[in-house]
Write an enzyme that holds these catalytic residues in place. Structure first.
Site, PDB file in Angstrom:
ATOM      1  N   SER A  43      79.650  46.764 -61.791  1.00 40.49           N
ATOM      2  CA  SER A  43      79.647  48.251 -63.060  1.00 40.49           C
ATOM      3  C   SER A  43      78.077  48.703 -62.023  1.00 40.49           C
ATOM      4  CB  SER A  43      79.121  47.930 -63.888  1.00 40.49           C
ATOM      5  OG  SER A  43      78.621  48.830 -64.494  1.00 40.49           O
ATOM      6  N   LYS A  82      57.984  26.096 -55.294  1.00 37.49           N
ATOM      7  CA  LYS A  82      58.265  25.944 -56.667  1.00 37.49           C
ATOM      8  C   LYS A  82      57.955  24.216 -56.940  1.00 37.49           C
ATOM      9  CE  LYS A  82      60.244  25.122 -61.604  1.00 37.49           C
ATOM     10  NZ  LYS A  82      61.378  25.420 -62.255  1.00 37.49           N
TER      11      LYS A  82
END
Ligand SMILES: Cc1cc2nc3c(=O)[nH]c(=O)nc-3n(C[C@H](O)[C@H](O)[C@H](O)COP(=O)(O)OP(=O)(O)OC[C@H]3O[C@@H](n4cnc5c(N)ncnc54)[C@H](O)[C@@H]3O)c2cc1C
Length: 514
Positions: A43, A82
């Site tokens: 969208s 990380k």
């Protein structure tokens, strides 16, 4: 019924949609010339969720298999390393209450279980310190590799922190220019089904009807295809995991050179916890909380107190969520991935890894035709159910060992009625033997292996009884591995650069491609 599966239509262009498109398209490149297509419909007006900054080391191989340059990924997604998570104030709530869940396995994990040796010994070191160097690397703000370490290779195992908004755009560019994914910017307004209930096509406002053989629902919380159209019910997990809202806030560094943690910091609060993630250009923070145990105003004050008065002018974004997942994940010719499949509080960054594993399973097991699709979908549902169940157990583990009583949130979390039976049984068993290979951790791609359970259990002060003489047969090997760990830790600390310094170098010079 023997209709070939050639045309894959993905609805949704968030992290789930683009990762799924990339993983499927990369795996089936060879079929593209003979009519195999991957189309992603997204969208232009419904925004992606735009959070989700902590990942799991699986993302390294996912990106590598998609042909992504790690240097470009770092630069374009403001990504950083990380090395695990530090859990502060989860056990007692005191200032010095903290433990690590690192991404490296304990030394010699496949040969010997070091947990009973650590439990039976008297080293004065935490479990993490005794068996793996990574907690100390994190404490000192070190990176998990050097500038000379090639792309995707590691000195210490690592995942990434990333900017979720930029990540979707980066993957879109890569998938459409390098992997042949067709991108349609259009709103799905109607879903058309065949008589037997399969999805035949979707009608869109801007691009007409789009037909397909297999539909992947990556439409986010709205679950447009699997939930709304095929009516697959949602299974709530709020009776086990209470958090159902988050206040998310991006925070600038004091100076561009401020230290940048190479681990996620998760600090427990009176009715939830705060995440703190270091990206090169900012921190991503947020307070995940239970609206049954805290008002929004209290949660807001808690977050602002954590961040300090210098950030008082910033306004967090509230995101409400329902913890749980679909009762089934693949029905007829439609499979849900990402938030459309479900969501659990982001305590261990389990969402993106589940997207990767689901997409990989779809890509690897891509049914050749409609006739065999139900066999594949049954297999997919079995594995995916198992994974969601294990993740619920693992997240709950972080709560059940607490000794905090300062709020009903913590007291309710240790109520036995809120603990899944499987976890209850395992906790009982683990009083007498520590988790290792036999604890049902038998799946090939276990999201959280037995090592993860060890780090959390012993990080939170759980005790497993060690029988007299139990360790005798492996004592020498365990002592050698723990000594090796001391030497390895010393070596890594002397070699590895500061996390911030390495990130600067990667942005400036890049890593050596492989
Ligand atoms: C507070 C919070 C923190 C999180 N932290 C982490 C984390 O640290 N680590 C982690 O792994 N995960 C985390 N997550 C989860 C992670 O954000 C999501 O799993 C991930 O972003 C995937 O989202 P998605 O692509 O499924 O959905 P979305 O990003 O919501 O994308 C949905 C897509 O569907 C499209 N769409 C919707 N309706 C239509 C329509 N009618 N027609 C066409 N297209 C449509 C939208 O345009 C959009 O492109 C976190 C989530 C939350 C809420």
């Amino acid at each position: 019924m023997t209709q070939r599966v050639q045309s894959i239509v993905i609805v949704g262009g968030g992290t789930a949609g683009w990762l799924t498109a990339g993983i499927i398209a990369a795996r089936h490149q060879g079929r593209m010339k003979s009519g195999f297509t991957v189309t992603l419909v997204e969208s232009p007006s419904v925004p992606i969720i735009g959070v989700g900054e902590g990942t799991w080391p699986t993302l390294r191989s996912s990106l590598q298999k998609m042909g992504v340059s790690e240097t470009e990924f770092f630069r374009n997604c403001n990504a950083a390393f990380k090395q695990g998570a530090k859990f502060a104030r989860w056990t007692t709530g005191a200032d010095d209450d903290a433990y690590y869940h690192p991404l490296m396995l304990p030394q010699g994990f496949t040969q010997v279980n070091l947990a009973p040796h650590w439990l039976g010994g008297n080293s004065g070191r935490t479990f993490c310190e005794a068996v793996c160097p990574q907690g100390q690397l994190c404490d000192e703000g070190l990176a998990p590799k050097m500038i000379t370490t090639p792309e995707y290779q590691a000195v210490a195992n690592y995942a990434y922190h990333l900017d979720a908004g930029k990540f979707a755009g980066f993957l879109q560019q890569h998938c459409t220019t390098k992997l042949g994914v067709r991108h349609v910017l259009a709103d799905v307004t109607r879903v058309n089904q065949s008589e037997r209930g399969d999805i035949r096509s979707v009608d869109t406002q801007q691009a007409g009807e789009i037909a397909g053989d297999l539909f992947v629902d990556c439409s986010g919380f709205s679950a447009l295809l699997l939930g709304k159209t095929l009516g697959v019910p949602f299974k709530d997990c709020n009776d086990v995991l209470f958090c159902d809202a988050a206040l998310a806030l991006q925070v600038p560094y004091e100076t561009p050179d401020s230290p940048m943690a190479s681990h996620t910091i998760s600090t427990a609060q009176s009715a939830g916890w705060i995440w703190d993630i270091g990206l090169p250009n900012r921190r991503g923070t947020g307070h995940v909380y239970s609206t049954r145990h805290s008002t929004d105003d209290q949660a807001h004050d808690t977050l602002m107190r954590y961040l300090g008065p210098e950030h008082a002018h910033l306004t967090p974004r509230k995101i409400s969520f329902r913890g749980g997942h679909r009762e089934t994940f693949w029905k007829n010719n439609c499979v849900a991935v990402g938030l459309a499949a479900g969501f659990l509080e982001p305590l261990e960054s389990s969402a993106i890894v589940l997207i990767e594993l689901s997409a990989k399973l779809i890509a690897e097991q891509m049914p050749a035709n409609r006739e065999v699709m139900d066999i594949v979908s049954a297999r997919f549902n079995d594995v995916t159910h198992y994974r969601w169940g294990r993740i619920v157990d693992f997240l709950k583990l972080h709560y059940v060992l607490t000794r905090r009583t300062d709020n009903a949130f913590w007291r309710d979390n240790v109520d036995p009625d809120t603990i899944p039976d499987r976890l209850k049984n395992l906790l009982h068993l683990w009083k007498y033997q520590s988790p290792w290979f036999f604890d049902e951790f038998d799946r090939l791609e276990e999201v959280f292996p037995a090592a993860s359970y060890q780090y959390v259990l012993y990080g939170m002060g759980f005790r497993t009884e060690v029988e007299p003489g139990e360790n005798a047969g492996t004592e020498a090997m365990a002592a050698r591995l723990m000594n090796d760990n001391v030497a390895l830790t010393r070596h890594m600390r002397s070699q590895l650069p500061k996390n911030r310094d390495l990130m600067k170098k990667i942005f400036e010079y890049g890593l050596q491609p492989i």
